[in-house]
Scaffold this motif. Structure first.
Motif, PDB file in Angstrom:
ATOM      1  N   UNK A 183     -30.620  60.543  13.103  1.00  0.00           N
ATOM      2  CA  UNK A 183     -31.242  60.786  14.399  1.00  0.00           C
ATOM      3  C   UNK A 183     -31.165  59.545  15.281  1.00  0.00           C
ATOM      4  N   UNK A 184     -31.055  59.750  16.586  1.00  0.00           N
ATOM      5  CA  UNK A 184     -31.070  58.633  17.523  1.00  0.00           C
ATOM      6  C   UNK A 184     -32.381  57.861  17.439  1.00  0.00           C
ATOM      7  N   UNK A 185     -33.444  58.523  17.031  1.00  0.00           N
ATOM      8  CA  UNK A 185     -34.733  57.832  16.921  1.00  0.00           C
ATOM      9  C   UNK A 185     -34.681  56.720  15.880  1.00  0.00           C
ATOM     10  N   UNK A 186     -33.773  56.832  14.896  1.00  0.00           N
ATOM     11  CA  UNK A 186     -33.634  55.812  13.856  1.00  0.00           C
ATOM     12  C   UNK A 186     -32.698  54.685  14.264  1.00  0.00           C
ATOM     13  N   UNK A 187     -32.204  54.717  15.524  1.00  0.00           N
ATOM     14  CA  UNK A 187     -31.297  53.675  16.030  1.00  0.00           C
ATOM     15  C   UNK A 187     -30.126  53.446  15.075  1.00  0.00           C
ATOM     16  N   UNK A 188     -29.254  54.415  14.879  1.00  0.00           N
ATOM     17  CA  UNK A 188     -28.157  54.289  13.909  1.00  0.00           C
ATOM     18  C   UNK A 188     -27.142  53.229  14.329  1.00  0.00           C
ATOM     19  N   UNK A 189     -26.504  52.628  13.319  1.00  0.00           N
ATOM     20  CA  UNK A 189     -25.449  51.641  13.530  1.00  0.00           C
ATOM     21  C   UNK A 189     -24.195  52.114  12.793  1.00  0.00           C
ATOM     22  N   UNK A 190     -23.033  51.819  13.375  1.00  0.00           N
ATOM     23  CA  UNK A 190     -21.777  52.221  12.759  1.00  0.00           C
ATOM     24  C   UNK A 190     -21.187  51.085  11.939  1.00  0.00           C
ATOM     25  N   UNK A 191     -20.601  51.445  10.814  1.00  0.00           N
ATOM     26  CA  UNK A 191     -19.963  50.470   9.928  1.00  0.00           C
ATOM     27  C   UNK A 191     -18.477  50.804   9.851  1.00  0.00           C
ATOM     28  N   UNK A 192     -17.764  50.535  10.939  1.00  0.00           N
ATOM     29  CA  UNK A 192     -16.356  50.913  11.041  1.00  0.00           C
ATOM     30  C   UNK A 192     -15.408  49.857  10.495  1.00  0.00           C
TER      31      UNK A 192
END
Length: 651
Positions: free
Chosen positions: A340-349
């Motif tokens: 969810x956007x509420x959890x402030x997701x981060x990408x590990x690309x």
């Protein structure tokens, strides 16, 4: 003087009914008000419409209220006189007042009051029958029975008989379709076409003369199997019986009815419940929001074990977006998880890329963009469109390609021979090592024309730069023992040419580059089309397009790392510089700029493509077409996009 009034009406049989009354006065008040002397029950009559007053022994005066008129002897007027010796007619709306001739010296003035519709010439019952067909026609009951039998014969018995006849012929090898009746001009008429309630939609117009394509068995409702025979790739939305059985408000009779339907294979959510036919030659209407919200607004109550959140009107009761984000790696395999956007997701690309540096209008990147603008079409600084190319449908973007999108600035050249630049192989660390070793072993004391190692800043390819860099590299290589291996390690170091964008390391003495991946589609439960968003209305009312439209929703100018998820959330605060979807989109009946029902972003039949509403309007079936539009002199080529499985996570 007195007025003798006769209120005349008629019974259903035509008998005249007279209600006499007497008013001892020289003035009569007429209107719709119950207190009037003559009350005319008609909305076209004012409450106080007019008065009739005795002027002298020979004349009556008729005066209408200001702004109103009466019809006196066929003439519309506001005031007039009637000679008592002759009498006269006063017409007010649907009522007629007849002033009877009055002899001089008479004490009473006779006035007949009746509705004009009832004052027509009336015949007695015997005369009425003489001038009508009642005497020669059968009675109403006999006529009703005869017409009922005729309707059953023409519209039921005849079509059934022709169907059974054609079926028997089909068993013998003849045509199994309903036997047609040949009309004048050679046209065929199928009796069962009288059962059709209208034309088929445009999509099914080709089945107009093939009823049995859908109506397989006589007197049996259309089954889902008939639809699936053509629409084989349309998947079920969910188990309809599981949803129906889980309704908390399902009555006992409803459960019995559901058991019968389940026994005979008639599910609660049949295709025809939403896809109604025989509504005319039009496009099928978009699914109304209530078809979705009836279940999904309280889905948790119906299915407590579901992982889906309740969702209703987009403006008021839609859950926060949960994009599929690359959160971790399982070896070389990326793992996507819905967060969810509420959890402030981060990408590990595994990619190092600062958007803010590349979109700056004042640094060295902007200066290089201006120098290369004539050849590659850049402006005063780089813009989103310079690296991100939409696919031919306009819905998604093609993957960024090193050779086409980056290498005009980030050169991998090591030497130039006869105008041709020799480059390191991008994406193949083993070939890069082989190229470096081959270069030193074959050239000996020759000074390299600019090996791109860590300590040299990025520069535009060119003869002057190559000479300057080759001198620096040759000078450094002469000072370092085992110069070939030193250059290999320098290239793959954390600050080397590979480590500048990638996670580079040495494992067992061999260079390794961590794989890079990005989700092809972030919103697996919905659909987003970029084409309508090429122009955006900002919160202040200004309408922008191009780069400003991109930044309005994806503010990449402030992103210093590629782990930032630059997707717009459902809603942002008023102080945020990034717009959320609810800034423009509301519910199905919203007052916002874009009314948005469920069918705008979601498809009932879940697949990897766009909702059918968008396919009809814009996509035209090109859901997976990913033809790459090459930049500069490179030739077009094809890139296959593969879906990465989504890991089970918070939904």
């Amino acid at each position: 003087m007195a007025f003798l009034l006769r209120q005349i009406s008629y019974s259903a049989e035509g008998r005249e009914i007279v209600r006499p009354s007497r008013i001892n006065d020289d003035l009569l008040r007429i209107g719709r008000d119950p207190e009037m002397d003559i009350r005319l029950n008609d909305l076209a009559v004012a409450l106080k419409h007019c008065v009739i007053e005795l002027i002298n022994e020979r004349q009556l005066g008729v005066s209408a209220e200001r702004g109103l008129t009466v019809e006196l002897d066929g003439r519309s007027t506001n005031f007039g006189k009637i000679n008592l010796a002759q009498g006269g007619d006063i017409k007010i709306a649907s009522h007629l007042l007849r002033i009877k001739p009055t002899a001089p010296g008479s004490a009473d003035i006779a006035i007949d009051v009746e509705k004009i519709t009832e004052s027509d010439i009336r015949l007695d019952k015997s005369a009425e029958r003489e001038f009508s067909l009642v005497s020669v026609l059968p009675g109403k009951r006999v006529t009703a029975y005869a017409l009922t039998l005729a309707v059953l014969a023409v519209f039921l018995a005849w079509p059934v008989w022709t169907y059974l006849e054609s079926r028997d012929q089909g068993r013998g090898g003849g045509n199994s379709a309903t036997a047609p009746v040949m009309l004048a001009g050679g046209k065929a008429f199928h009796p069962d076409s009288t059962w059709s309630s209208g034309k088929l939609s445009l999509s099914h117009a080709g089945l107009e003369d093939n009823c049995q394509a859908c109506h397989v068995k006589a007197f049996e409702a259309v089954r889902d199997e008939s639809c699936a025979s053509c629409h084989a790739t349309s998947h079920n939305h969910a188990d309809p019986f599981r949803i129906a059985r889980s309704q908390p408000d399902l009555t006992q009779w409803g459960r019995v009815e559901l058991a019968f339907k389940e026994t005979f294979g008639i599910p609660a959510g049949r295709c025809v419940d939403c896809h109604t036919e025989h509504e005319g030659r039009t496009q099928m209407a978009a699914t109304a929001q209530r078809f979705c919200s009836d279940c999904h607004a309280t889905l948790k109550d119906k299915l407590p074990d579901t992982k889906l959140a309740n969702a209703g009107d987009f403006e008021t009761s839609h859950p926060q977006f949960q994009p599929a984000v690359l959160t971790r790696w399982n070896g070389n395999r990326p793992v996507l998880q819905r967060v969810s956007f509420d959890a402030k997701p981060r990408e590990n690309s595994n990619l190092k890329f600062p958007h803010d540096m590349h979109l700056s209008s004042t640094n060295g990147v902007a200066q290089m963009a201006r120098r290369l603008g004539g050849e590659f079409g850049f402006g005063q600084s780089l813009a989103c469109k310079d690296c991100h190319d939409a696919d031919p449908t306009g819905t998604r973007f093609q993957p960024v390609n090193m050779k086409q999108d980056c290498q005009m600035c980030h050169s991998l050249g090591i030497e130039t021979i006869g105008g041709t630049t020799r480059e390191l192989s991008h994406g193949r660390p083993d070939l890069v090592v082989a190229d470096i070793r081959s270069f030193y072993q074959s050239r000996g004391a020759y000074r390299p024309a600019g090996l791109p190692v860590a300590q040299y800043a990025r520069q535009r390819p060119g003869e002057v730069n190559f000479i300057r860099r080759s001198q620096d590299v040759a000078r450094g290589a002469a000072a370092v023992p085992m110069q070939t291996e030193a250059m290999v390690r320098a290239t793959f170091s954390g600050n080397g040419v590979c480590g500048e964008c990638h996670t580079a390391s040495f494992v067992g003495g061999r260079p390794k580059i961590a794989p890079v991946a990005f989700p092809v589609r972030y919103m697996h439960k919905g659909w987003f089309d970029h084409r309508p968003h090429e122009t955006v209305e900002l919160r202040n009312g200004n309408v922008v397009s191009g780069q400003q439209a991109c930044v309005a929703c994806h503010d990449a100018t402030k992103s210093a790392t590629s782990s930032d998820l630059l997707l717009p959330p459902l809603q942002t605060s008023a102080s945020s510089t990034v717009m959320g979807c609810r800034d423009c989109h509301g519910g199905e009946t919203t007052s916002k700029a874009v009314p948005s029902g469920c069918a705008m972003c979601h498809d009932f039949h879940m697949d990897q493509g766009a909702p059918s509403q968008l396919i009809r309007q814009r996509v035209r079936g090109k859901k997976q077409d990913t033809n790459v539009i090459a930049r500069g002199p490179s030739a077009p080529r094809k890139i296959a996009l593969a879906q990465v499985p989504v890991a089970e996570g918070k939904r």
